[in-house]
Design a protein around this motif. Sequence first.
Motif, mmCIF file in Angstrom:
data_model
loop_
_atom_site.group_PDB
_atom_site.id
_atom_site.type_symbol
_atom_site.label_atom_id
_atom_site.label_comp_id
_atom_site.label_asym_id
_atom_site.label_seq_id
_atom_site.Cartn_x
_atom_site.Cartn_y
_atom_site.Cartn_z
ATOM 1 N N LEU A 4 0.818 -1.367 0.041
ATOM 2 C CA LEU A 4 0.047 0.095 0.033
ATOM 3 C C LEU A 4 0.953 1.216 -0.087
ATOM 4 C CD1 LEU A 4 -3.007 1.211 0.388
ATOM 5 C CD2 LEU A 4 -2.695 1.246 2.726
ATOM 6 N N LYS A 5 0.679 2.239 -0.838
ATOM 7 C CA LYS A 5 1.317 3.454 -0.946
ATOM 8 C C LYS A 5 0.390 4.583 -0.655
ATOM 9 C CE LYS A 5 3.651 4.695 -4.474
ATOM 10 N NZ LYS A 5 4.604 4.604 -5.663
ATOM 11 N N GLU A 6 0.322 5.304 0.427
ATOM 12 C CA GLU A 6 -0.321 6.490 0.748
ATOM 13 C C GLU A 6 0.720 7.652 0.609
ATOM 14 O OE1 GLU A 6 -2.331 5.388 4.305
ATOM 15 O OE2 GLU A 6 -3.774 4.300 3.267
ATOM 16 N N PRO A 7 0.048 8.775 0.859
ATOM 17 C CA PRO A 7 1.093 10.228 0.822
ATOM 18 C C PRO A 7 2.027 10.246 1.947
ATOM 19 C CG PRO A 7 -1.241 10.734 0.050
ATOM 20 C CD PRO A 7 -1.164 9.313 0.427
ATOM 21 N N ASP A 8 1.204 9.643 2.985
ATOM 22 C CA ASP A 8 2.331 9.848 4.060
ATOM 23 C C ASP A 8 2.690 8.254 4.879
ATOM 24 O OD1 ASP A 8 -0.064 8.955 5.154
ATOM 25 O OD2 ASP A 8 -0.529 10.818 6.611
ATOM 26 N N VAL A 9 2.435 7.339 3.992
ATOM 27 C CA VAL A 9 2.610 5.931 4.833
ATOM 28 C C VAL A 9 2.785 4.948 3.491
ATOM 29 C CG1 VAL A 9 1.817 3.895 5.977
ATOM 30 C CG2 VAL A 9 1.241 6.027 6.710
ATOM 31 N N VAL A 10 3.978 3.805 3.642
ATOM 32 C CA VAL A 10 3.877 2.826 2.461
ATOM 33 C C VAL A 10 4.078 1.765 3.540
ATOM 34 C CG1 VAL A 10 6.323 3.172 2.812
ATOM 35 C CG2 VAL A 10 5.061 2.124 0.815
ATOM 36 N N THR A 11 3.477 0.527 3.044
ATOM 37 C CA THR A 11 3.375 -0.756 3.750
ATOM 38 C C THR A 11 4.223 -1.656 2.782
ATOM 39 O OG1 THR A 11 1.590 -1.541 3.092
ATOM 40 C CG2 THR A 11 1.424 -0.247 5.272
ATOM 41 N N VAL A 12 4.954 -2.537 3.129
ATOM 42 C CA VAL A 12 5.736 -3.579 2.191
ATOM 43 C C VAL A 12 5.379 -4.996 3.012
ATOM 44 C CG1 VAL A 12 7.392 -1.637 1.309
ATOM 45 C CG2 VAL A 12 7.968 -3.121 3.253
ATOM 46 N N ASP B 284 12.363 4.907 -5.796
ATOM 47 C CA ASP B 284 12.602 6.371 -5.787
ATOM 48 C C ASP B 284 11.836 6.697 -4.549
ATOM 49 O OD1 ASP B 284 13.960 8.687 -6.420
ATOM 50 O OD2 ASP B 284 12.526 9.350 -7.530
ATOM 51 N N LEU B 285 11.797 5.964 -3.418
ATOM 52 C CA LEU B 285 11.023 6.505 -2.094
ATOM 53 C C LEU B 285 12.086 6.540 -1.179
ATOM 54 C CD1 LEU B 285 8.418 3.665 -1.935
ATOM 55 C CD2 LEU B 285 7.916 6.217 -2.244
ATOM 56 N N GLY B 286 11.933 7.869 -0.623
ATOM 57 C CA GLY B 286 12.936 8.446 0.457
ATOM 58 C C GLY B 286 12.496 9.965 0.489
ATOM 59 N N PRO B 287 12.947 10.487 1.785
ATOM 60 C CA PRO B 287 13.368 9.992 2.982
ATOM 61 C C PRO B 287 12.130 8.840 3.600
ATOM 62 C CG PRO B 287 12.869 12.036 3.417
ATOM 63 C CD PRO B 287 12.734 11.849 1.938
ATOM 64 N N LEU B 288 12.773 7.597 4.316
ATOM 65 C CA LEU B 288 11.674 6.921 4.888
ATOM 66 C C LEU B 288 12.000 6.597 6.352
ATOM 67 C CD1 LEU B 288 11.620 4.137 2.137
ATOM 68 C CD2 LEU B 288 10.026 5.842 2.347
ATOM 69 N N PHE B 289 10.904 6.521 7.271
ATOM 70 C CA PHE B 289 10.752 6.309 8.708
ATOM 71 C C PHE B 289 10.203 5.488 9.112
ATOM 72 C CE2 PHE B 289 10.670 10.830 7.223
ATOM 73 C CZ PHE B 289 11.899 11.476 7.992
ATOM 74 N N PRO B 290 10.835 4.010 9.326
ATOM 75 C CA PRO B 290 10.342 2.668 9.695
ATOM 76 C C PRO B 290 9.665 2.877 11.012
ATOM 77 C CG PRO B 290 12.483 2.117 8.239
ATOM 78 C CD PRO B 290 12.254 3.771 8.584
ATOM 79 N N THR C 220 7.031 10.750 6.264
ATOM 80 C CA THR C 220 7.206 12.102 7.014
ATOM 81 C C THR C 220 7.334 11.878 8.477
ATOM 82 O OG1 THR C 220 4.631 12.415 7.654
ATOM 83 C CG2 THR C 220 5.300 13.120 5.491
ATOM 84 N N ALA C 221 8.039 12.688 9.035
ATOM 85 C CA ALA C 221 8.358 12.640 10.475
ATOM 86 C C ALA C 221 6.971 12.950 11.005
ATOM 87 C CB ALA C 221 9.564 13.849 10.653
ATOM 88 N N ALA C 222 6.245 13.613 10.745
ATOM 89 C CA ALA C 222 4.930 13.797 11.682
ATOM 90 C C ALA C 222 4.308 12.459 11.625
ATOM 91 C CB ALA C 222 4.203 14.824 10.769
ATOM 92 N N LYS C 223 4.189 11.667 10.714
ATOM 93 C CA LYS C 223 3.332 10.411 10.693
ATOM 94 C C LYS C 223 4.223 9.774 11.396
ATOM 95 C CE LYS C 223 -0.103 8.105 9.240
ATOM 96 N NZ LYS C 223 -1.279 8.762 9.576
ATOM 97 N N ALA C 224 5.462 9.452 11.337
ATOM 98 C CA ALA C 224 6.177 8.642 12.335
ATOM 99 C C ALA C 224 6.044 8.867 13.522
ATOM 100 C CB ALA C 224 7.912 8.845 11.822
ATOM 101 N N ASP C 225 6.016 10.133 14.049
ATOM 102 C CA ASP C 225 5.496 10.462 15.422
ATOM 103 C C ASP C 225 4.203 10.147 15.947
ATOM 104 O OD1 ASP C 225 6.775 11.954 17.819
ATOM 105 O OD2 ASP C 225 4.939 13.120 17.407
#
Length: 385
Positions: A125-133, A161-167, A184-189
């Motif tokens: 799934l690829k969303e504007p602020d999240v990607v799941t693999v 071409d995905l980056g930066p990423l925050f697992p 995004t850093a906000a979504k990671a938080d």
Amino acid sequence: MQDEAVDSSDSMNVPDIVLQSSSPKLSQKQDYIFHGGRRHVRPYYFEFIAHVNKRWTGKTIVDLFADEFKGRPRDYYVGAVKSGRIKVDGETVPVSYIVKSSQKITHFLHRHEPPVMTDDVEILLKEPDVVTVCKPASIPVHPCGQYRKNTVVGILDAEHDLGPLFPIHRLDRLVSGLLIIARTAAKADFFRQQIEGGLVKKRYIAKVIGVFPEDEKVVDANINYNGSEGRSTAEDASSSGDDKKVKGKPACTKFTRIDTNGTHSLVLCEPVTGRTHQIRVHLQYTGHPIANDPLYLTQHVDDLETKIAKRIDAGERKLVSPEDYMYSSEDFSIDPMCTNCPKLIPQGYEEHDEALWLHCVRYSGTGWEYECPYPSWASLALPFS
């Protein structure tokens, strides 16, 4: 020497070295070689940076490297110091130089990464602020140890071409399954706050030895991780006397049998806490360890199951040994000082240590849920299937 690491563009006074061009990208498509069902990284020049700690202080520069980084022979380090590939505070020093506290040490080398068993990392799934693999087994989530480009974030950068990423959570290198990555850093938080608040539920499946009990089983046993051995042990707090201090951190996992064929069982694993190797060591604690776990099986079972797992993986992926790779100058240039060239793989790589029958299938929290399909080994139609 991996607390800091950067690409180097400095001359190291060694002829015929061509450096990587500087780039904000961690990896690019041309960085990889595919051989025998595995993804390899073209060897590249890299500079490790570290600062002298208390244990290193007072050693000669050569003794420091020979004692602390045993992956290369002492003669290599003598040559690296003399040629300026190893420097102290940016200066070339004699092999007898004694290092001082907090000095900056750099080591410029021809870096070989271990291979991983994947052609690509499947995006679920690829969303504007999240990607799941769906993370394949054998591949680390982010740069660590010997791995930098052969990581989930490295491959997603190169191939998509995905980056930066925050697992937002981690899976051990040998574990497969769902990996949630904030963009995004906000979504990671946002995810971090829910995890720290105990609002996230996690589900894994494991293929274990024997017939697992039919009723739900809850393991409430402390996890004590030994960093020097790279493994954990479990200790039941209720079994210790008042005068005996229980080691480790509190840990709890719920297990439910999904299916069994009399030889193996497929088990749903729901960790309440998140300790190192928690599911693996708690399954061992129940007497039903993961059926191909190289760390938590008895030796005679380990040998048998590892051979079975390796045979299955080889059959499914048509794997051949990395040792069968024949050097080609079209793949990469040999470095005259490198202790790995002309092989692709680094010294010490263990081919069998590539996959584990443990797979993350679901993470859910307040207002969100992500899932991952089951792996092929989850079938129990036949023993050892």
